[in-house]
Write a protein that holds these residues in place. Sequence first.
Motif, PDB file in Angstrom:
ATOM      1  N   GLY A  68     -30.115  -3.401 -43.460  1.00  0.00           N
ATOM      2  CA  GLY A  68     -30.752  -3.147 -45.369  1.00  0.00           C
ATOM      3  C   GLY A  68     -32.167  -3.633 -44.875  1.00  0.00           C
ATOM      4  O   GLY A  68     -32.728  -4.152 -44.084  1.00  0.00           O
ATOM      5  N   HIS A  69     -32.831  -3.823 -46.113  1.00  0.00           N
ATOM      6  CA  HIS A  69     -34.226  -4.181 -46.425  1.00  0.00           C
ATOM      7  C   HIS A  69     -34.375  -5.488 -45.757  1.00  0.00           C
ATOM      8  O   HIS A  69     -33.420  -6.320 -46.209  1.00  0.00           O
ATOM      9  N   LEU A  70     -35.413  -6.007 -45.347  1.00  0.00           N
ATOM     10  CA  LEU A  70     -35.549  -7.295 -44.589  1.00  0.00           C
ATOM     11  C   LEU A  70     -37.057  -7.911 -45.408  1.00  0.00           C
ATOM     12  O   LEU A  70     -38.063  -7.145 -45.071  1.00  0.00           O
ATOM     13  N   GLN A  71     -36.802  -8.930 -45.969  1.00  0.00           N
ATOM     14  CA  GLN A  71     -38.012  -9.535 -46.359  1.00  0.00           C
ATOM     15  C   GLN A  71     -38.798 -10.340 -45.113  1.00  0.00           C
ATOM     16  O   GLN A  71     -37.806 -10.958 -44.410  1.00  0.00           O
ATOM     17  N   ARG A  72     -39.926 -10.575 -44.968  1.00  0.00           N
ATOM     18  CA  ARG A  72     -40.799 -11.118 -43.748  1.00  0.00           C
ATOM     19  C   ARG A  72     -40.320 -12.448 -43.744  1.00  0.00           C
ATOM     20  O   ARG A  72     -40.062 -13.132 -42.772  1.00  0.00           O
ATOM     21  N   ASN A  73     -40.217 -13.339 -45.087  1.00  0.00           N
ATOM     22  CA  ASN A  73     -39.927 -14.576 -44.867  1.00  0.00           C
ATOM     23  C   ASN A  73     -38.368 -15.151 -44.493  1.00  0.00           C
ATOM     24  O   ASN A  73     -38.026 -16.232 -44.376  1.00  0.00           O
ATOM     25  N   LYS A  74     -37.647 -13.983 -44.406  1.00  0.00           N
ATOM     26  CA  LYS A  74     -36.421 -14.404 -43.722  1.00  0.00           C
ATOM     27  C   LYS A  74     -36.177 -13.998 -42.323  1.00  0.00           C
ATOM     28  O   LYS A  74     -35.135 -14.217 -41.698  1.00  0.00           O
ATOM     29  N   VAL A  75     -37.111 -13.189 -41.749  1.00  0.00           N
ATOM     30  CA  VAL A  75     -36.967 -12.851 -40.156  1.00  0.00           C
ATOM     31  C   VAL A  75     -36.299 -14.115 -39.496  1.00  0.00           C
ATOM     32  O   VAL A  75     -35.549 -14.071 -38.526  1.00  0.00           O
ATOM     33  N   LYS A  76     -37.011 -15.184 -39.719  1.00  0.00           N
ATOM     34  CA  LYS A  76     -36.833 -16.435 -39.034  1.00  0.00           C
ATOM     35  C   LYS A  76     -35.383 -16.898 -38.588  1.00  0.00           C
ATOM     36  O   LYS A  76     -35.120 -17.267 -37.461  1.00  0.00           O
ATOM     37  N   ALA A  87     -34.374  -1.585 -40.538  1.00  0.00           N
ATOM     38  CA  ALA A  87     -35.127  -0.944 -41.686  1.00  0.00           C
ATOM     39  C   ALA A  87     -36.402  -1.624 -41.572  1.00  0.00           C
ATOM     40  O   ALA A  87     -36.935  -2.176 -42.608  1.00  0.00           O
ATOM     41  N   VAL A  88     -37.337  -1.264 -40.374  1.00  0.00           N
ATOM     42  CA  VAL A  88     -38.495  -1.895 -40.524  1.00  0.00           C
ATOM     43  C   VAL A  88     -39.459  -0.865 -41.027  1.00  0.00           C
ATOM     44  O   VAL A  88     -39.512   0.469 -40.787  1.00  0.00           O
ATOM     45  N   ASP A  89     -40.066  -1.102 -42.200  1.00  0.00           N
ATOM     46  CA  ASP A  89     -40.616  -0.383 -43.059  1.00  0.00           C
ATOM     47  C   ASP A  89     -42.276  -0.658 -43.484  1.00  0.00           C
ATOM     48  O   ASP A  89     -42.934  -0.102 -44.229  1.00  0.00           O
ATOM     49  N   SER A  90     -42.614  -1.545 -42.409  1.00  0.00           N
ATOM     50  CA  SER A  90     -44.250  -1.886 -42.446  1.00  0.00           C
ATOM     51  C   SER A  90     -44.788  -2.614 -41.016  1.00  0.00           C
ATOM     52  O   SER A  90     -43.897  -3.255 -40.429  1.00  0.00           O
ATOM     53  N   ILE A  91     -46.056  -2.465 -40.964  1.00  0.00           N
ATOM     54  CA  ILE A  91     -46.619  -2.940 -39.692  1.00  0.00           C
ATOM     55  C   ILE A  91     -46.435  -4.661 -39.965  1.00  0.00           C
ATOM     56  O   ILE A  91     -46.273  -5.338 -39.012  1.00  0.00           O
ATOM     57  N   ARG A  92     -46.549  -5.156 -41.069  1.00  0.00           N
ATOM     58  CA  ARG A  92     -46.565  -6.649 -41.506  1.00  0.00           C
ATOM     59  C   ARG A  92     -45.026  -7.174 -40.950  1.00  0.00           C
ATOM     60  O   ARG A  92     -45.207  -8.134 -40.316  1.00  0.00           O
ATOM     61  N   LEU A  93     -44.196  -6.401 -41.342  1.00  0.00           N
ATOM     62  CA  LEU A  93     -42.630  -6.759 -40.933  1.00  0.00           C
ATOM     63  C   LEU A  93     -42.429  -6.672 -39.471  1.00  0.00           C
ATOM     64  O   LEU A  93     -41.980  -7.613 -38.781  1.00  0.00           O
ATOM     65  N   ALA A  94     -42.803  -5.544 -38.749  1.00  0.00           N
ATOM     66  CA  ALA A  94     -42.825  -5.497 -37.286  1.00  0.00           C
ATOM     67  C   ALA A  94     -43.604  -6.710 -36.734  1.00  0.00           C
ATOM     68  O   ALA A  94     -43.131  -7.232 -35.754  1.00  0.00           O
ATOM     69  N   LYS A  95     -44.800  -7.019 -37.012  1.00  0.00           N
ATOM     70  CA  LYS A  95     -45.393  -8.262 -36.591  1.00  0.00           C
ATOM     71  C   LYS A  95     -44.860  -9.472 -36.682  1.00  0.00           C
ATOM     72  O   LYS A  95     -44.674 -10.419 -35.725  1.00  0.00           O
ATOM     73  N   ILE A 108     -36.379  -7.921 -29.512  1.00  0.00           N
ATOM     74  CA  ILE A 108     -35.594  -7.494 -30.866  1.00  0.00           C
ATOM     75  C   ILE A 108     -35.602  -6.068 -30.753  1.00  0.00           C
ATOM     76  O   ILE A 108     -36.848  -5.458 -30.889  1.00  0.00           O
ATOM     77  N   GLN A 109     -34.707  -5.155 -30.994  1.00  0.00           N
ATOM     78  CA  GLN A 109     -34.764  -3.928 -30.986  1.00  0.00           C
ATOM     79  C   GLN A 109     -34.895  -3.382 -32.459  1.00  0.00           C
ATOM     80  O   GLN A 109     -34.457  -4.159 -33.457  1.00  0.00           O
ATOM     81  N   CYS A 110     -35.761  -2.548 -32.720  1.00  0.00           N
ATOM     82  CA  CYS A 110     -36.009  -2.094 -33.971  1.00  0.00           C
ATOM     83  C   CYS A 110     -35.969  -0.768 -34.222  1.00  0.00           C
ATOM     84  O   CYS A 110     -36.393   0.004 -33.193  1.00  0.00           O
ATOM     85  N   LEU A 111     -35.801  -0.259 -35.543  1.00  0.00           N
ATOM     86  CA  LEU A 111     -35.599   1.132 -35.902  1.00  0.00           C
ATOM     87  C   LEU A 111     -36.747   1.206 -36.993  1.00  0.00           C
ATOM     88  O   LEU A 111     -36.860   0.351 -37.873  1.00  0.00           O
TER      89      LEU A 111
END
Length: 222
Positions: A68-76, A87-95, A108-111
């Motif tokens: 599902g949608h992932l907020q950047r502050n929860k990636v850790k 659900a990578v939907d921005s370059i900021r999230l990918a970074k 980490i594998q991403c789509l």
Amino acid sequence: MSIQANLQRVKKQLPSSVTLVAVSKTKPNEAILEAYESGHRIFGENKVQELTAKAEALPKDIEWHLIGHLQRNKVKYIAPFVTMIHAVDSIRLAKEINKRAEQNNRVIQCLIQIHIAEEDTKFGFDFNEAKDFLASEELKELKNIEVKGVMGMATFTKNEEQVKREFTTLKSFYDSQQEITQNIENCQFDTLSMGMSGDYLIAIEAGSTMVRVGSAIFGSRN
Ligand SMILES: *Cc1c(COP(=O)(O)O)cnc(C)c1O
């Protein structure tokens, strides 16, 4: 029908080239263990807190997918163990995923999530944005993610022609990016994630390589 019987029924319908992500969101650990005991290892969740609690409690050889949608502050919280983020939907999230993966000495594998449905939603790239993202110099710098392909969700409708059209459009985009991504070190395009309980057969016909099936295995959710 039991979870194991449902799982067998769904698996029988999938060509061997299609990976099944059993979507266990909202379901208890016991339900996941039932599927696990019949040999299934790939499970999908859409909430970070629920995912981390389940990963902690359940066998360590489970491959967890965040769908599902992932907020950047929860990636850790998921970076230490998650296998794939759909659900990578921005370059900021990918970074951010790259940064946290690096801290954990992992890849980490991403789509890339692409917005294919006619319905309005805030999430996902459109095709042009996704193309720019894949061609960007910024992406090439992210050594701790591997972009495996794209993910999309069709419109929630009984109109099968429309669903098929949306999936076919995503498949064309996926194919069109194969050559372009071939020479990018951290892109390894082999995954087209599309199809859920209501539409996975249509998705497979359209060329899906990964289906995310929840209620058809675990029963309906409240
Ligand atoms: C819940 C969910 C699924 C599975 O849905 P079902 O209709 O229960 O199969 C698949 N993909 C995503 C992104 C989801 O959030």
